[in-house]
Design a protein around this motif. Structure first.
Motif, PDB file in Angstrom:
ATOM      1  N   VAL A  42     -31.560 -39.497 -29.601  1.00 12.37           N
ATOM      2  CA  VAL A  42     -31.190 -38.121 -29.799  1.00 12.37           C
ATOM      3  C   VAL A  42     -29.737 -37.821 -30.654  1.00 12.37           C
ATOM      4  O   VAL A  42     -29.794 -37.012 -31.531  1.00 12.37           O
ATOM      5  CB  VAL A  42     -30.716 -37.471 -28.265  1.00 12.37           C
ATOM      6  N   LEU A  43     -28.948 -38.802 -30.574  1.00 19.05           N
ATOM      7  CA  LEU A  43     -27.427 -38.801 -31.084  1.00 19.05           C
ATOM      8  C   LEU A  43     -27.750 -39.260 -32.633  1.00 19.05           C
ATOM      9  O   LEU A  43     -27.066 -38.495 -33.688  1.00 19.05           O
ATOM     10  CB  LEU A  43     -26.455 -39.810 -30.622  1.00 19.05           C
ATOM     11  N   THR A  44     -28.865 -39.913 -33.020  1.00 17.23           N
ATOM     12  CA  THR A  44     -28.960 -40.245 -34.567  1.00 17.23           C
ATOM     13  C   THR A  44     -29.797 -38.893 -35.397  1.00 17.23           C
ATOM     14  O   THR A  44     -29.905 -38.896 -36.459  1.00 17.23           O
ATOM     15  CB  THR A  44     -30.002 -41.319 -34.530  1.00 17.23           C
ATOM     16  N   GLN A  45     -30.152 -37.946 -34.498  1.00 16.25           N
ATOM     17  CA  GLN A  45     -30.622 -36.865 -35.220  1.00 16.25           C
ATOM     18  C   GLN A  45     -29.529 -35.625 -35.439  1.00 16.25           C
ATOM     19  O   GLN A  45     -29.059 -34.910 -34.755  1.00 16.25           O
ATOM     20  CB  GLN A  45     -31.751 -36.283 -34.261  1.00 16.25           C
ATOM     21  N   VAL A  46     -29.277 -35.526 -36.795  1.00 17.01           N
ATOM     22  CA  VAL A  46     -28.455 -34.725 -37.464  1.00 17.01           C
ATOM     23  C   VAL A  46     -29.031 -33.634 -37.767  1.00 17.01           C
ATOM     24  O   VAL A  46     -30.073 -33.465 -38.372  1.00 17.01           O
ATOM     25  CB  VAL A  46     -27.866 -35.459 -38.782  1.00 17.01           C
ATOM     26  N   ASN A  47     -28.453 -32.323 -37.157  1.00 13.56           N
ATOM     27  CA  ASN A  47     -29.097 -31.125 -37.303  1.00 13.56           C
ATOM     28  C   ASN A  47     -28.065 -30.074 -37.936  1.00 13.56           C
ATOM     29  O   ASN A  47     -27.600 -29.088 -37.465  1.00 13.56           O
ATOM     30  CB  ASN A  47     -29.295 -30.501 -36.072  1.00 13.56           C
ATOM     31  N   GLY A  48     -27.846 -30.408 -39.354  1.00 11.90           N
ATOM     32  CA  GLY A  48     -27.172 -29.531 -40.157  1.00 11.90           C
ATOM     33  C   GLY A  48     -25.478 -29.449 -40.045  1.00 11.90           C
ATOM     34  O   GLY A  48     -25.241 -30.262 -39.206  1.00 11.90           O
ATOM     35  N   ASP A  98     -24.091 -28.684 -36.085  1.00 10.93           N
ATOM     36  CA  ASP A  98     -24.836 -29.750 -35.278  1.00 10.93           C
ATOM     37  C   ASP A  98     -24.041 -29.885 -33.782  1.00 10.93           C
ATOM     38  O   ASP A  98     -22.621 -30.165 -33.961  1.00 10.93           O
ATOM     39  CB  ASP A  98     -24.759 -31.187 -35.972  1.00 10.93           C
ATOM     40  N   PRO A  99     -24.452 -29.243 -32.872  1.00  9.13           N
ATOM     41  CA  PRO A  99     -23.815 -29.359 -31.569  1.00  9.13           C
ATOM     42  C   PRO A  99     -23.440 -30.617 -30.900  1.00  9.13           C
ATOM     43  O   PRO A  99     -22.542 -30.865 -30.128  1.00  9.13           O
ATOM     44  CB  PRO A  99     -24.642 -28.494 -30.532  1.00  9.13           C
ATOM     45  N   LEU A 100     -24.198 -31.792 -31.331  1.00 10.13           N
ATOM     46  CA  LEU A 100     -24.038 -33.145 -31.025  1.00 10.13           C
ATOM     47  C   LEU A 100     -23.124 -33.677 -31.808  1.00 10.13           C
ATOM     48  O   LEU A 100     -22.708 -35.161 -31.324  1.00 10.13           O
ATOM     49  CB  LEU A 100     -25.073 -33.873 -30.859  1.00 10.13           C
ATOM     50  N   ALA A 101     -22.520 -33.298 -32.694  1.00  8.37           N
ATOM     51  CA  ALA A 101     -21.627 -33.871 -33.705  1.00  8.37           C
ATOM     52  C   ALA A 101     -20.115 -34.505 -32.914  1.00  8.37           C
ATOM     53  O   ALA A 101     -19.782 -35.516 -33.033  1.00  8.37           O
ATOM     54  CB  ALA A 101     -21.105 -33.007 -34.862  1.00  8.37           C
ATOM     55  N   PRO A 102     -19.733 -33.453 -32.092  1.00  2.68           N
ATOM     56  CA  PRO A 102     -18.572 -34.117 -31.392  1.00  2.68           C
ATOM     57  C   PRO A 102     -18.894 -35.317 -30.463  1.00  2.68           C
ATOM     58  O   PRO A 102     -18.042 -35.993 -30.291  1.00  2.68           O
ATOM     59  CB  PRO A 102     -18.107 -32.746 -30.486  1.00  2.68           C
ATOM     60  N   VAL A 103     -20.004 -35.164 -29.860  1.00  2.19           N
ATOM     61  CA  VAL A 103     -20.435 -36.195 -28.952  1.00  2.19           C
ATOM     62  C   VAL A 103     -20.327 -37.484 -29.605  1.00  2.19           C
ATOM     63  O   VAL A 103     -20.115 -38.666 -29.395  1.00  2.19           O
ATOM     64  CB  VAL A 103     -21.854 -35.854 -28.122  1.00  2.19           C
ATOM     65  N   ARG A 104     -21.121 -37.270 -30.745  1.00  2.10           N
ATOM     66  CA  ARG A 104     -21.438 -38.834 -31.626  1.00  2.10           C
ATOM     67  C   ARG A 104     -20.054 -39.211 -32.159  1.00  2.10           C
ATOM     68  O   ARG A 104     -19.950 -40.401 -32.239  1.00  2.10           O
ATOM     69  CB  ARG A 104     -22.252 -38.160 -32.856  1.00  2.10           C
ATOM     70  N   ASP A 105     -19.197 -38.248 -32.397  1.00  2.00           N
ATOM     71  CA  ASP A 105     -17.892 -38.703 -32.984  1.00  2.00           C
ATOM     72  C   ASP A 105     -17.177 -39.497 -31.883  1.00  2.00           C
ATOM     73  O   ASP A 105     -16.443 -40.479 -32.377  1.00  2.00           O
ATOM     74  CB  ASP A 105     -16.918 -37.598 -33.516  1.00  2.00           C
TER      75      ASP A 105
END
Length: 517
Positions: free
Chosen positions: A348-354, A357-364
């Motif tokens: 899920v975290l490897t899927q970049v959505n523009g 991206d709502p997951l960008a903070p989690v990924r960071d």
């Protein structure tokens, strides 16, 4: 080593599938005196390579079989590995004797495991496909289709290591719940006309699609999202379709001169409801499939095989009741749940959505934790399964409780150590402090001397424990707390020995394969 199977041939353990799980299991059984037959449907090993690494957990297990040096001689070790985004896990922060990942093709892993299995006495039967099975109270009869036509084989135990579409699992009626594949990835081992057009690493095109390139000797592995997967994902990937997908994702031409291997894989995540159904067991991809995040598949297969191998050997030799095999399901099904959780989260975290991206903070946040600070070690141990803990009795506060026991020195000055001892015996080890209160524990363990070796070590080596019972896979099964009265500790030890190694008097049964064959 190939062999022939005769009509009605009897085997003590029949393994279906000559991948990492099946070959490692055959070696495990062989070292314990139980000879196995391995059925493999493909007449020859595959001409392609699925993966390129072994992680620290696999190397820990191989070390306790005296095999790690064979594998470490095959490739480089790297103290980090890909995680999410551009982050890398800090493997050097883990508590392990192997704080790195080993670069080694899966094809070579299978070759080395096959050599070990044959050395241990296994017989590999290629070009034979299991088509059906019937089990009863004494064993399993399997139907086999081979070069000489249909035949039957009889075994006391059957283990399905035959992949995600396991025939054994389906024939045994074991459910395989989970989530179907929603996204598919194209993988191609190709020769580029100009390798400089796609150098190592991720490459994002103008429309946000990406291609990941992994150079290999003589070719490059390219991975990209499948923009239009067919209704049947097993449909072959054509060279023209792969070329179009790569060019579209890159936004420029990267001419493929030769396609060596093209395939498609999805992000399905499934876990068998049971790892054991009577006399039928599952291991490896037959028991669990998951997204390929972290390249953990071959490593999980080895973990299953080692966990099952020593337990099945005790049962097959009549030294433990078959209820011991239920602990295989309990431990590895729980490990499978963690495996699916970890790989799904990474997918899920490897899927970049523009840009939004709502997951960008989690990924960071996870990227920061993975690369530095006190969280780096525990996170890496979780992702690589180095932190695996199995149920253990005795002192629950000891940091080894249920974990892999480190390689500690034994005796006084002879240079022996725990790992070397585990390679010499297929059984467990009772580690005792070299103190005057060890005698009741020695006496308690004596009736299991055919299955458990007693060894002495310096008091500080056990980190203040009075004694440690080590399973054949290297995990602590019981830890004697120094605060526990010696007599009470001896009773705790006896209970642990019965649980993990059976009663001191052998359970009725016999090995059907002559260990000398």
């Amino acid at each position: 080593m190939s062999d022939t199977a005769s009509q009605g041939e009897v085997a003590d353990v029949l393994i279906v599938g000559a991948g990492p799980a099946g070959l490692a299991l055959a070696g495990e059984l062989g070292r314990a005196g139980v000879r196995a037959r391995v059925l493999e449907r493909d007449p020859e090993p595959p001409g392609f390579c699925r993966g390129f690494n072994l992680n620290a957990r696999s190397l820990e297990l191989l070390d306790r079989r005296g095999l790690a040096t064979r594998f470490l001689a095959e490739g480089p070790t790297v103290p980090t590995t890909m995680f999410v985004g551009a982050a890398r896990l800090d493997l050097a922060a883990m508590r392990t004797e192997h704080p790195y990942v080993l670069g080694i093709p899966q094809t070579r892993v299978e070759e080395l495991l096959a050599e070990w299995a044959v050395e241990s006495g296994a017989r590999l039967l290629r070009g034979r496909c299991l088509t059906g099975l019937r089990q009863d109270g004494a064993g399993v009869t399997v139907e086999v289709d081979g070069p000489d036509g249909p035949s039957t084989m009889r075994c006391r135990w059957l283990v399905g290591c035959d992949g995600g579409r396991s025939t054994v699992r389906k024939a045994a009626g074991i459910g395989f719940p989970g989530t179907p594949a929603r996204r598919f990835t194209l993988l191609g081992d190709v020769v580029l006309a100009d390798p400089s057009t796609v150098p190592f690493g991720p490459h994002t095109g103008p429309d946000g699609r990406s291609v990941f390139a992994i150079p290999r000797p003589g070719y490059v592995r390219l991975l990209t999202a499948d923009p239009a997967p067919p209704a049947d994902p097993r449909e072959p990937v054509s060279p023209s379709a792969f070329q179009h997908a790569i060019d579209t994702a890159l936004g420029h031409r990267a001419e493929i001169a030769e396609a060596l291997w093209l395939t498609r894989f999805g992000d399905a995540a499934r876990l068998a409801e049971q790892f054991r159904a009577g006399r039928v067991l599952l291991a490896g991809d037959a028991a669990h499939i998951h997204p390929p995040a972290g390249a953990i598949g071959v490593n999980a297969a080895l973990d299953d095989a080692v966990n099952l191998g020593w337990k099945l050997a005790l049962v097959a030799r009549g030294q433990a009741p078959d209820t011991l095999l239920d602990t295989y399901h309990d431990e590895r099904h729980a490990a499978g749940e963690r495996l699916l959780r970890n790989t799904r989260a990474q997918a899920v975290l490897t899927q970049v959505n523009g840009d939004d991206d709502p997951l960008a903070p989690v990924r960071d946040l996870l990227s920061e934790l993975a690369e530095s600070g006190d969280a780096a070690g525990p996170l890496a141990e979780t992702i690589t399964a180095v932190g695996t803990r199995y149920p253990a009795s005795g002192d629950p506060e000891h940091r080894w409780a249920g974990r892999m026991v480190p390689d500690i020195p034994l005796g006084q000055d002879d240079g022996d150590n725990l790992t070397a001892l585990l390679t010499r015996t297929p059984g467990g080890v009772l580690l005792l402090n070299d103190t005057t209160d060890r005698h009741p524990l020695t006496s308690a363990a004596h009736p299991w001397a055919d299955r458990v070796t007693t060894a002495h070590t310096h008091p500080c080596a056990l980190e203040h424990a009075r004694a440690v019972l080590v399973r054949p896979d290297g995990h602590a099964a019981w830890i004697g707390a120094p605060s526990t009265p010696v007599g009470e500790g001896a009773e705790e030890l006896r209970e642990a020995l019965v649980h993990w190694f059976g009663n001191p008097v052998a359970v009725p049964g016999k090995i059907l394969i002559d260990p000398q064959r």
